[in-house]
Write a protein that holds these residues in place. Structure first.
Motif, mmCIF file in Angstrom:
data_model
loop_
_atom_site.group_PDB
_atom_site.id
_atom_site.type_symbol
_atom_site.label_atom_id
_atom_site.label_comp_id
_atom_site.label_asym_id
_atom_site.label_seq_id
_atom_site.Cartn_x
_atom_site.Cartn_y
_atom_site.Cartn_z
ATOM 1 N N THR A 1 0.820 -1.217 0.000
ATOM 2 C CA THR A 1 0.000 0.000 0.000
ATOM 3 C C THR A 1 0.852 1.264 0.000
ATOM 4 O O THR A 1 0.464 2.291 -0.523
ATOM 5 N N ARG A 2 2.039 1.202 0.619
ATOM 6 C CA ARG A 2 2.958 2.340 0.607
ATOM 7 C C ARG A 2 4.321 1.867 1.093
ATOM 8 O O ARG A 2 4.455 0.763 1.625
ATOM 9 N N LEU A 3 5.319 2.721 0.908
ATOM 10 C CA LEU A 3 6.665 2.399 1.365
ATOM 11 C C LEU A 3 7.208 3.512 2.231
ATOM 12 O O LEU A 3 6.714 4.640 2.188
ATOM 13 N N GLU A 4 8.212 3.129 2.999
ATOM 14 C CA GLU A 4 8.807 4.092 3.906
ATOM 15 C C GLU A 4 10.316 3.871 3.871
ATOM 16 O O GLU A 4 10.777 2.736 3.977
ATOM 17 N N TYR A 5 11.053 4.953 3.680
ATOM 18 C CA TYR A 5 12.515 4.865 3.645
ATOM 19 C C TYR A 5 13.091 5.594 4.847
ATOM 20 O O TYR A 5 12.658 6.706 5.166
ATOM 21 N N GLU A 6 14.054 4.933 5.486
ATOM 22 C CA GLU A 6 14.734 5.532 6.629
ATOM 23 C C GLU A 6 16.229 5.546 6.318
ATOM 24 O O GLU A 6 16.762 4.564 5.808
ATOM 25 N N ALA A 7 16.899 6.639 6.609
ATOM 26 C CA ALA A 7 18.329 6.757 6.292
ATOM 27 C C ALA A 7 19.120 7.191 7.507
ATOM 28 O O ALA A 7 18.621 7.918 8.369
ATOM 29 N N GLY B 1 25.050 11.547 -11.022
ATOM 30 C CA GLY B 1 24.150 12.215 -10.099
ATOM 31 C C GLY B 1 23.303 11.165 -9.391
ATOM 32 O O GLY B 1 22.805 10.226 -10.032
ATOM 33 N N ILE B 2 23.148 11.302 -8.079
ATOM 34 C CA ILE B 2 22.351 10.336 -7.309
ATOM 35 C C ILE B 2 21.376 11.096 -6.419
ATOM 36 O O ILE B 2 21.780 12.034 -5.719
ATOM 37 N N ALA B 3 20.115 10.693 -6.442
ATOM 38 C CA ALA B 3 19.118 11.276 -5.537
ATOM 39 C C ALA B 3 18.295 10.151 -4.932
ATOM 40 O O ALA B 3 17.856 9.245 -5.645
ATOM 41 N N HIS B 4 18.115 10.180 -3.610
ATOM 42 C CA HIS B 4 17.367 9.121 -2.918
ATOM 43 C C HIS B 4 16.322 9.733 -2.006
ATOM 44 O O HIS B 4 16.581 10.715 -1.320
ATOM 45 N N ARG B 5 15.151 9.149 -1.993
ATOM 46 C CA ARG B 5 14.073 9.593 -1.116
ATOM 47 C C ARG B 5 14.226 9.026 0.278
ATOM 48 O O ARG B 5 14.749 7.938 0.477
ATOM 49 N N THR B 6 13.674 9.752 1.243
ATOM 50 C CA THR B 6 13.455 9.201 2.576
ATOM 51 C C THR B 6 11.990 9.435 2.925
ATOM 52 O O THR B 6 11.277 10.150 2.227
ATOM 53 N N ARG C 1 7.914 8.615 3.800
ATOM 54 C CA ARG C 1 6.850 7.876 3.141
ATOM 55 C C ARG C 1 6.853 8.145 1.637
ATOM 56 O O ARG C 1 6.922 9.305 1.204
ATOM 57 N N VAL C 2 6.770 7.076 0.864
ATOM 58 C CA VAL C 2 6.681 7.190 -0.594
ATOM 59 C C VAL C 2 5.526 6.297 -1.049
ATOM 60 O O VAL C 2 5.533 5.094 -0.802
ATOM 61 N N ASP C 3 4.546 6.890 -1.680
ATOM 62 C CA ASP C 3 3.408 6.104 -2.143
ATOM 63 C C ASP C 3 3.785 5.270 -3.366
ATOM 64 O O ASP C 3 4.775 5.550 -4.042
ATOM 65 N N VAL C 4 2.987 4.250 -3.629
ATOM 66 C CA VAL C 4 3.228 3.346 -4.753
ATOM 67 C C VAL C 4 3.268 4.135 -6.068
ATOM 68 O O VAL C 4 2.485 5.061 -6.275
ATOM 69 N N GLY C 5 4.229 3.752 -6.931
ATOM 70 C CA GLY C 5 4.317 4.369 -8.252
ATOM 71 C C GLY C 5 5.169 5.628 -8.288
ATOM 72 O O GLY C 5 5.319 6.229 -9.349
ATOM 73 N N HIS C 6 5.758 5.993 -7.161
ATOM 74 C CA HIS C 6 6.595 7.187 -7.139
ATOM 75 C C HIS C 6 8.076 6.810 -7.258
ATOM 76 O O HIS C 6 8.453 5.649 -7.126
ATOM 77 N N ILE C 7 8.890 7.812 -7.487
ATOM 78 C CA ILE C 7 10.324 7.583 -7.685
ATOM 79 C C ILE C 7 11.044 7.668 -6.336
ATOM 80 O O ILE C 7 10.922 8.663 -5.634
ATOM 81 N N SER C 8 11.793 6.588 -6.030
ATOM 82 C CA SER C 8 12.537 6.586 -4.766
ATOM 83 C C SER C 8 14.037 6.751 -4.981
ATOM 84 O O SER C 8 14.764 7.088 -4.045
#
Lengths: 82, 160
Positions: free
Chosen positions: B43-49, B75-80, B82-89
Motif C-alpha cells: 500500500t505504501r513504502l517508507e525509507y529511513e536513512a 548524479g544520485i538522488a534518494h528519497r526518505t 513515506r513514498v506512495d506506490v508508483g513514485h520515484i525513490s
C-alpha cells in the motif's frame, strides 16, 4: 566508556528506541559494544546473525578499538531490491 | 549532484546535472515503488536513512564509479520518508562519452548504492509491514507464527 548507540529501522523498532546507552570497559572493541547492546535487547537479531556496526559514519570491524566520543550506530541489512 | 530528501525527486534536474557537451550518452535510472511483494499488495513504502553516512557513501559510490568506468559524472538522488506506490525513490544519472560505459556504470552504481548506502525500506501491506532485506533477522518463533498464519489462511480459503 559510555556510548549512546543509535539504532535504525528494524533495530530501532525492536528496541523500541532510537538510542541505547551502554557502558563498556576502556579497552572495549566494536564487537564488545555490539554484545553489550544485544545483552540489553536480546530480540534485536537472532544470536547467529552478526550485527553490522558503523563508527563515525564508517563500517567497522568487530575487533576495531573504540574511543570516547565515537558515534556508534547499528546498521541493519540495507534496502536491497533486484 | 548527491541528494537525500523527503521531497519528491526531480529526475530531469539530476540528469541535467551530469550533462556536458563532451558526452555522447546519458543513462538515467529511476527506481520506482512497486505495488506488490510475494503476491501481496503493497500500500505504501517508507525509507529511513542514516543521513550523514548515506550521503558519505553515495559520494563514495560516485567517486569509485568515476574512477572505475572512466565516466565524467554521476548524479544520485534518494528519497526518505513515506513514498506512495508508483513514485520515484531513487534516481541515478550517468554521463559518458559513449553509451556502453554509461549503461554499465549506471547498473553498477545502483548495485553499489543498494549494497553500502545505509538506507532502509519498509513495505506496508493491508495487514502488516516488513523491512526489506532483513529476512535473515527473523527469529524462529516468528517464522513459525508466519507459517501458521499462512496455513490458517489457506484453510479458510479452502472453505469457500
Amino acid at each position: 566508556m559510555q556510548f549512546d548507540v543509535r539504532l535504525f529501522a528494524l533495530y530501532r523498532e525492536r528496541a523500541g528506541s532510537s538510542i541505547v546507552t551502554v557502558n563498556v570497559p576502556d579497552d572495549a572493541t566494536v564487537g564488545d559494544l555490539s554484545d553489550a547492546v544485544r545483552a540489553l535487547h536480546p530480540r534485536l537479531a537472532p544470536p547467529e546473525v552478526r550485527i553490522v556496526v558503523a563508527v563515525n559514519a564508517e563500517y567497522a570491524d568487530d575487533d576495531q578499538a573504540l574511543s570516547p566520543g565515537d558515534e556508534v550506530c547499528l546498521i541493519p541489512p540495507v534496502s536491497g531490491g533486484r | 549532484m548527491i541528494i537525500l530528501t523527503d521531497k519528491p525527486l526531480d529526475p530531469v534536474a539530476v540528469t541535467d546535472s551530469v550533462r556536458k557537451d563532451g558526452n555522447g550518452a546519458v543513462v538515467t535510472f529511476l527506481g520506482t515503488t512497486r505495488d506488490n511483494f510475494g503476491g501481496k499488495t503493497v500500500t505504501r513504502l517508507e525509507y529511513e536513512a542514516y543521513d550523514v553516512m548515506a550521503i558519505k557513501k553515495m559520494e563514495e559510490v560516485r567517486e569509485s564509479l568515476c574512477a572505475d568506468y572512466c565516466i565524467e559524472d554521476i548524479g544520485i538522488a534518494h528519497r526518505t520518508g513515506r513514498v506512495d506506490v508508483g513514485h520515484i525513490s531513487l534516481v541515478v544519472a550517468v554521463a559518458s562519452p559513449h553509451r556502453i560505459k554509461a549503461f554499465e556504470a549506471c547498473h553498477e552504481a545502483v548495485n553499489r548504492i543498494k549494497t553500502i548506502v545505509p538506507i532502509w525500506k519498509k513495505e506496508w501491506f493491508a495487514d502488516g509491514s516488513r523491512w526489506v532485506a532483513c529476512e535473515d533477522h527473523e527469529f524462529v518463533d516468528e517464522a513459525e507464527h508466519r507459517h501458521a498464519h499462512a496455513e490458517r489462511h489457506a484453510a479458510a480459503a479452502g472453505d469457500d
